[in-house]
Enzyme design. Sequence first.
Site, mmCIF file in Angstrom:
data_model
loop_
_atom_site.group_PDB
_atom_site.id
_atom_site.type_symbol
_atom_site.label_atom_id
_atom_site.label_comp_id
_atom_site.label_asym_id
_atom_site.label_seq_id
_atom_site.Cartn_x
_atom_site.Cartn_y
_atom_site.Cartn_z
ATOM 1 C CG ASP A 194 40.474 -1.184 -63.371
ATOM 2 O OD1 ASP A 194 40.167 -1.135 -64.583
ATOM 3 O OD2 ASP A 194 40.270 -0.236 -62.592
ATOM 4 N N GLY B 192 42.633 7.684 -68.762
ATOM 5 C CA GLY B 192 41.223 7.753 -69.163
ATOM 6 C C GLY B 192 40.377 8.460 -68.110
ATOM 7 N NE ARG C 116 44.126 -3.157 -69.037
ATOM 8 C CZ ARG C 116 43.878 -2.278 -68.092
ATOM 9 N NH1 ARG C 116 42.754 -2.370 -67.390
ATOM 10 N NH2 ARG C 116 44.745 -1.321 -67.802
ATOM 11 N NE ARG D 94 35.614 8.855 -58.739
ATOM 12 C CZ ARG D 94 36.123 8.129 -59.753
ATOM 13 N NH1 ARG D 94 37.431 8.055 -59.911
ATOM 14 N NH2 ARG D 94 35.333 7.492 -60.597
ATOM 15 C CE LYS E 153 45.175 3.981 -62.324
ATOM 16 N NZ LYS E 153 44.348 4.446 -63.438
ATOM 17 C CB SER E 154 39.370 5.485 -58.609
ATOM 18 O OG SER E 154 39.476 4.592 -59.674
ATOM 19 C CE LYS F 281 38.289 -0.678 -68.578
ATOM 20 N NZ LYS F 281 37.743 0.493 -67.896
#
Length: 461
Positions: free
Chosen positions: A340, A94, A371, A24, A19-20, A367
């Site tokens: 995470d 986020g 959490r 990008r 996902k990160s 988060k």
Amino acid sequence: MRVHPSTGLTGVVSVPGDKSVTHRALLLGAIAEGRTLIRNPGHGEDNRTTARVLREMGVEVTIDAEPGAEWSVMGRGPGALRPPTRSLDCGNSGTTVRLLAGLLAGCGVPATLVGDESLMERPMARVADPLMDLGHDVRATGPRGRLPLVVGSSRPVPEPDEGEEGLPPLRVLLRTASAQVKSAVLLACLQRPGLVEIVEPAPSRDHTERMLRAMGRRVTSSSHYLTPGGTGEPDQAPRVALHPGGALRGRTLDVPGDLSSAAFVLAAGLLRGEDVVVRGVGVNPTRTGFLDAIERMGARVAWSDRSVGEGGEPVATLSVSASRLRAIHIEEGDVPRVIDELPLLAVLCAAADGESSLAGAAELRVKESDRIETTSSLVKALGADIETSAGGWRIRGLGEAKFAAFDLDVSADHRLALSAGVAALAAAGPCVLEGHSILEVSFPEWMTTMRALGARIEEDS
Ligand code: S3P
């Protein structure tokens, strides 16, 4: 979602793209020159949100509904982003909102950024403040530094171009060890002349730095940058230097399988697996804290087929089987590399022998949900003891004992839903998870993947 107790999970699977890295690739691809082809993109809701907001600014993004299909972005340079005609809704993401704030500020594109109920509650001053310090007009206009983030069109007046030698380096000291904030600053500074140096309190994931290099920019990192648990001393602290340079070049980027998703398959393997193999998982050393943690707990993780993809991200095949686990202590310096995966690690601690602890993880409170609280309700539902503190917890593991069967509303947070799903596979009876569709945010095919390994999971319509 009804999850039945399962044993003997076996098979070879893969997980969606990281996902990160996908966020990008979309954002950098949009301001590069030429086409960027994104192979194995993450296709959860968060990544689709980034694609959608870029389209709202006139960027040609081609995404495919099929998991595993390639996506592409036609980049036309930093000047090509059109100011949006209405607020950009960043949904639950986020990373989208914070990286976009930096990108838009650097390109001088005015916009207002909002999100869903959860995102509207998350802190944004951490990104607005360093961008303001750099001379950009970025304000968190909600109460207590929350959304909406309003980006103005003014940009810092560029220094005369004296070349790298002529200008003193611009130094940015970050207060939070956050890859989102570091990346927002890097994106905002792409058009600046002179060297920009970013100093972090502790190392955070370095996907932006790797991708910028792959797209033609010079980015250097201090040599101890990859050492977990930097000392935090100013001259010892991890630092990243962005050297001045021209436009980014569009290219092919391979997105590795998301380790943060693979963790929800590997953990099921540790609790109830015979031979669980996940292929093509991203093993960037700034992300592998979960693998280190489970090895410290006594698990054996076998690595094979290591390679490095287009774009510079390393991948490997990882295999695990059921293991007796012992307690673990996670300290502040370990936190960014496993941030995470901490809710999931709590489930493993609840199954381990002895008392585990976590400290220095107050970030968990801001988060997608708080959490520390949502994980605590899950661990209690499993029948294990947990005490929470401002920045962590202590968990007394059940050892060999099975988790209690439980029903839980998991709609607050995708990683809570996935952690509960893993725990339910190891419970004494069937468990019902309400609001499980939230797992679409990062890992839409978790249920199918687990079924392929032999788990029994049903979905009520
Ligand atoms: C991310 C960085 C981390 C992480 C988040 C993704 C990123 O957040 O928790 O899921 O892609 O840069 P922080 O930067 O807030 O630590």
